[in-house]
Scaffold this active site. Structure first.
Site, PDB file in Angstrom:
ATOM      1  N   GLU A 118      -9.898  18.496   7.750  1.00 20.47           N
ATOM      2  CA  GLU A 118      -8.805  18.945   8.398  1.00 20.47           C
ATOM      3  C   GLU A 118      -7.487  18.466   7.981  1.00 20.47           C
ATOM      4  O   GLU A 118      -7.307  17.185   7.650  1.00 20.47           O
ATOM      5  CB  GLU A 118      -8.909  18.481   9.991  1.00 20.47           C
ATOM      6  CG  GLU A 118      -7.768  18.952  10.517  1.00 20.47           C
ATOM      7  CD  GLU A 118      -7.576  18.290  12.141  1.00 20.47           C
ATOM      8  OE1 GLU A 118      -8.650  17.795  12.590  1.00 20.47           O
ATOM      9  OE2 GLU A 118      -6.737  18.394  12.666  1.00 20.47           O
ATOM     10  N   ASP A 144      -3.903   1.156  10.226  1.00 19.61           N
ATOM     11  CA  ASP A 144      -2.574   1.362  10.381  1.00 19.61           C
ATOM     12  C   ASP A 144      -1.670   0.033  10.700  1.00 19.61           C
ATOM     13  O   ASP A 144      -2.115  -0.387  11.988  1.00 19.61           O
ATOM     14  CB  ASP A 144      -2.188   2.409  11.623  1.00 19.61           C
ATOM     15  CG  ASP A 144      -0.737   3.003  11.660  1.00 19.61           C
ATOM     16  OD1 ASP A 144       0.103   2.339  10.958  1.00 19.61           O
ATOM     17  OD2 ASP A 144      -0.497   3.678  12.532  1.00 19.61           O
ATOM     18  N   ASP A 167       2.002  -1.597  11.785  1.00 15.98           N
ATOM     19  CA  ASP A 167       3.222  -1.238  12.055  1.00 15.98           C
ATOM     20  C   ASP A 167       4.043  -2.265  12.635  1.00 15.98           C
ATOM     21  O   ASP A 167       3.564  -3.297  13.320  1.00 15.98           O
ATOM     22  CB  ASP A 167       3.160  -0.389  13.352  1.00 15.98           C
ATOM     23  CG  ASP A 167       4.315   0.381  13.420  1.00 15.98           C
ATOM     24  OD1 ASP A 167       4.148   1.659  13.724  1.00 15.98           O
ATOM     25  OD2 ASP A 167       5.431   0.037  13.365  1.00 15.98           O
ATOM     26  N   CYS A 169      14.737 -10.909  13.057  1.00 18.99           N
ATOM     27  CA  CYS A 169      15.643 -10.243  12.277  1.00 18.99           C
ATOM     28  C   CYS A 169      15.935  -9.004  12.608  1.00 18.99           C
ATOM     29  O   CYS A 169      17.279  -8.307  12.502  1.00 18.99           O
ATOM     30  CB  CYS A 169      15.234 -10.409  10.891  1.00 18.99           C
ATOM     31  SG  CYS A 169      13.756  -9.760  10.334  1.00 18.99           S
ATOM     32  N   HIS A 189      -9.144  10.301  14.265  1.00 13.84           N
ATOM     33  CA  HIS A 189      -7.849   9.932  14.258  1.00 13.84           C
ATOM     34  C   HIS A 189      -7.137  10.548  12.932  1.00 13.84           C
ATOM     35  O   HIS A 189      -7.609  10.478  12.021  1.00 13.84           O
ATOM     36  CB  HIS A 189      -7.687   8.368  14.402  1.00 13.84           C
ATOM     37  CG  HIS A 189      -6.622   8.181  15.411  1.00 13.84           C
ATOM     38  ND1 HIS A 189      -5.198   8.334  15.121  1.00 13.84           N
ATOM     39  CD2 HIS A 189      -6.774   7.782  16.636  1.00 13.84           C
ATOM     40  CE1 HIS A 189      -4.594   7.995  16.407  1.00 13.84           C
ATOM     41  NE2 HIS A 189      -5.565   7.569  17.149  1.00 13.84           N
TER      42      HIS A 189
END
Lengths: 451, 447
Positions: free
Chosen positions: B70, B138, B140, B150, B347
């Site tokens: 896919e 993943d 992030d 920061c 996923h």
């Protein structure tokens, strides 16, 4: 298996091990009454296990629980019948629980848990017999190799609170894929794809095998059920099978029944009066942050569906909040889909069921998440503050905290319910939607009394 | 499935800078993207990768393999096309060129062609299911918001990016040494994080349960802002955690993060750390030392205070306090994975070499061996690449136009360090399993 109405059973089984692996259905005759009775008895055991797990019982407590449940429900006056009862009841429930993904999942985890503790309860001879029956993909670690990795193995042993290894400790080397639960808990040393499994951890290996065999078998049973059995047995077994799973597991709250519709404007008020803490926390956080992460959207969204919030209202409700944070456009693009999905209007078009307590307790909320069971996932301090906000008095708070310490999360929620509503809840809380509907019932009767 | 990463709102698109009259305007738009897909995007490399050797002539090749994968496209107007599938490199390429997707996601290989899933569903038996998928991770930077001062949200800078570097080092080492994987691709996600693709055959065939187990192996964070502690360590560390701590986390925390994020410089910040120490005699003594005065030593105030804290906990009158030091370091530095992405085969994850619509940066591979050299602010952007194409002269080799842009380095790295070794081992694996099968048939015939 053949089923006959009243004659005595013709036994023809070669299973002698006390812990059957249920590889194939035995060829024996079963009376129709026993068919149902045995299944009910086994279901009591599985339900008991399910309750134990959802209360977060530790392995040692589970072992004792399973032992008691098994003795109480699965014994038989005729000792030669015991093994048959075990096998027959398993295969009957296989028929009952093969029919949907959710049923299969529940049955698979409960049967696997049952197998695990029965394996652990067995004598070492029983264990060896079971191990021999599986074709286990492991080999013993040689003493030279053992010396090489001994430091690491000791490090693992210390990290899980076990004593230092003796020189004659037995380890097996297996591909890590075979022992997922030992990997997940970091309870083994792994190197280059191989896990070093200690003798006492072999249960994990056996259980994985059991689980994978049963999982495949359930798919096959389902195919057989839909293609032939259901039709062939439509006058005899099919009604029994279909009644068996609903008779015990209670409603799933996928369709709101009792209170009809709830509109968006009522939500604030009923969230204060009738939401369980887990939902109230999500609801308040949503109002505060105008955002919830995926897990929270699922837990609260499905609950609201069960409460009676219609799809159009649900969309309006979520949009009103989310658009304050991400804008209406982004809401329509990214979030509306999953809400329609929950209501079965997208994707697989399944009407999803609201989460039960057991499911919520088993969740693992991470950073930034607000879903899960507050009684399990909140710190002491935060839980106390939350209970205080709900209006639970200080004595009742101590009672709740006491139950939390003993990991009786559903009982803790029940106590909260009783304190908030100032009334008994004998059945206990098993489902957030049940909490809601019980609460509404009480409030309504109070209103009626006042009027 | 929600696509939280798809931030395609282009309303705050950057407009061209002040004095770059003749240059390509900054930013990102569909026209640039068309040129990028037409002249730079390495379609064929993505195709070769996704074939895993099944496009060869070997009799063991599974010709249907690539066609069951896919792809999903997010188009300009946020139209989301799932379950796209292709039968050849040219089909893939022409579809990408024609549709010009703002984002390309890669999903699993299914049991049947995903584009025809409805036809198969008619049969009643649910034959449409994922059968293979890379093990993906993943990470992030927004998940680190409570430990970086920061930036917050989607912003990153060179002060906080090293958190990603640390994540790559810890996870990459464990995937190779512990789990024995070899074919691992790290990719910059274009804005605020990194993606990891583990592509060994063994990894692609993992069940959801096994994926979940690996994700849990990496997990040390329990709880969230509703519970007190982020990291809870109970006894001596597992060898994996111990190695991560001594080889990566500790040195990074003390040598870098402590000062760069000023972790102990103000009351608000040090209180956060003190709240992680349950022993009140320790916290009140430290508070006494730190309150109301700035250190007069020349040493960095963070380093100085950390030394005091460590000394108190480790010299410890009470046992187990040393573990608190570990917990603090883990809380601030240990990788925070988005677990759900790794746990399930179905996923989707953004393909490498996509361009992030908000930053215009290309999702280029990161070399885990030299990940500290990676600078997210220096990653080529769409407009820079087009600029390079324009100035690069005409009439060069048409196939390898990327070679004369700053994308060249990344494509060459993708090929030499990832794709070639991968395809070599796919071929060997195919050979071995084919021979085993042959042997088996022979044995069956021989009697």
């Amino acid at each position: 298996m053949e089923f006959v109405r009243t004659q005595r059973v013709r036994i023809q089984t070669d299973a002698v091990s006390t812990l059957p692996l249920y590889r194939s259905a035995p060829s024996l005759e079963v009376r129709l009454e026993d068919f149902e009775l045995y299944a009910m008895d086994r279901l009591r055991v599985l339900k008991g296990i399910s309750d134990g797990l959802s209360r977060g019982k530790k392995p040692e407590e589970m072992k004792k629980l399973v032992d008691n449940l098994w003795k109480a429900n699965m014994s038989h006056p005729d000792s030669s019948e015991v093994i048959n009862k075990d096998i027959i009841s398993h295969f009957v429930l296989r028929l009952v629980y093969c029919r949907t993904e959710d049923l299969r999942k529940w049955f698979l985890s409960m049967e696997t848990a049952l197998f695990r503790y029965r394996f652990l309860l067995g004598s070492s001879e029983d264990k060896r017999a079971s191990m021999a029956e599986f074709d286990l993909p492991c080999k013993a670690v040689s003493s030279a190799e053992f010396e090489n990795v001994r430091d690491k193995l000791n490090q693992v042993a210390r990290s899980i609170g076990l004593p230092i290894l003796t020189a004659d400790a037995i380890f097996y080397k297996v591909p890590f894929e075979e022992v997922p639960e030992l990997i997940a808990g970091r309870r083994v040393y792994i190197h280059k794809g191989y896990a070093y499994v200690a003798m006492h951890q072999v249960v994990s290996l056996v259980v994985t095998q059991f689980r994978s065999i049963l999982s495949k078998a359930l798919i096959l049973t389902n195919r057989k059920w839909t293609s032939t059995i259901r039709e062939q047995e439509k006058d005899r077994l099919t009604p029994i099978v279909e009644a068996l799973c609903t008779s015990y597991l209670g409603p799933d709250y996928s369709q709101p029944k009792e209170f009809g519709e709830i509109s968006v404007k009522d939500l604030d008020q009923i969230s204060k009066s009738s939401f369980p803490l887990c939902m109230r926390h999500l609801f308040d956080k949503l109002r505060e942050d105008h955002h919830l992460k995926h897990g929270g959207r699922m837990q609260l969204g499905l609950f609201l569906k069960g409460v009676g919030l219609k799809l159009e209202d649900a969309l309006a409700f979520w949009k009103a909040e989310f658009s304050q944070k991400v804008g209406a456009e982004r809401f329509d693009k990214e979030y509306a889909y999953s809400i329609r999905h929950n209501y079965g209007r997208e994707g697989k078009r399944t009407d999803y069921t609201p989460y039960s307590c057991q499911k919520i307790i088993s969740l693992t909320p991470g950073v930034g998440d607000h879903h899960g069971c507050p009684y399990r996932h909140f710190s002491d301090e935060n839980l106390r503050a939350a209970l205080d906000r709900m209006g639970v008095g200080s004595r009742a708070v101590e009672d709740v905290m006491d139950k939390v310490r003993n990991r009786h999360y559903q009982l803790a929620c029940t106590s909260t319910f009783e304190a908030v509503h100032n009334s008994q809840c004998d059945a206990g809380i098993n489902h957030p939607n049940q909490y809601f509907s019980d609460s509404q019932k009480i409030l309504q009767s109070k209103n009626n009394a006042a009027a | 499935m929600t696509i939280e990463e798809a931030e395609n709102g282009r309303d705050d698109m950057l407009i061209d800078g002040p004095d770059r009259a003749n240059s390509i305007p900054d930013g990102f738009n569909a026209n640039y993207l068309k040129v990028y897909y037409g002249r730079l995007f390495p379609h064929f490399d993505i195709f070769k990768w996704m074939c895993y050797g099944n496009d060869g002539k070997h009799p063991a090749c599974d010709k249907s393999y690539f066609g069951r994968r896919e792809f999903s496209f997010t188009l300009d107007n946020d139209i989301y096309l799932r379950f796209q599938s292709f039968n050849s490199a040219s089909e893939l390429e022409s579809s990408i060129r024609e549709k010009c997707p703002f984002k390309i996601d890669i999903g699993p290989v299914y049991s049947v062609d995903p584009a025809k899933r409805h036809a198969y569903a008619q049969g009643g038996d649910n034959v449409f299911a994922p059968v293979e998928r890379e093990l993906v991770f993943d990470i992030d930077i927004t998940d680190y918001d409570d430990v970086r001062y920061c930036c917050s949200g989607a912003d990153v800078c060179l002060e906080c990016w090293p958190l990603m570097t640390v994540a790559i080092k810890v996870i990459d080492t464990a995937l190779r040494d512990d789990f024995g994987f070899n074919h691992i691709l790290w990719v910059y996600s274009g804005r605020r994080g990194v993606h990891c693709w583990v592509c060994d055959g063994k990894a692609r065939r993992l069940t959801n349960e096994q994926r979940g187990a690996i994700a849990d192996y990496f997990r040390v964070y329990k709880g969230n802002e509703n519970s007190n502690k982020k990291v809870s360590l109970t006894g001596p560390l597992h060898p994996f955690l111990a190695r991560s701590y001594t080889e990566v986390l500790m040195a990074f925390f003390e040598g870098n993060l402590l000062s760069s994020q000023n972790i102990l410089s103000t009351e608000e910040r040090y209180e956060k750390i003190l709240s992680m120490i349950p022993d009140e005699s320790v916290t009140s003594e430290l508070r006494g030392k730190w309150q109301g005065r700035s250190s007069n030593s020349k040493e960095d105030i963070n380093v100085h205070r950390w030394g005091q804290l460590k000394h108190m906990l480790q010299s410890g009158k009470q046992k187990g306090q040393g573990l608190r030091v570990h917990e603090i370091v883990f809380t601030f530095t240990y990788p925070r994975l988005d677990m759900e992405v790794s746990k399930h085969m179905n996923h989707l994850l953004k393909a490498p070499f996509c361009v992030h619509p908000k930053t215009g940066r290309v999702c280029i591979p990161i070399d885990p061996e030299n990940c500290e050299e990676f600078d997210p602010t220096a990653v080529p952007t769409l407009s820079e690449l087009l600029q390079e194409l324009n100035t690069g002269g005409i009439g060069a080799d048409v196939d390898d136009e990327w070679d004369k842009t700053s994308l060249g380095k990344s494509v060459r790295f993708f090929r030499s360090s990832f794709l070639q070794p991968l395809l070599k081992s796919c071929k060997e694996e195919m050979e071995t399993s084919y021979n085993a099968k042959l042997q088996q048939t022979k044995n069956n015939l021989s009697w």
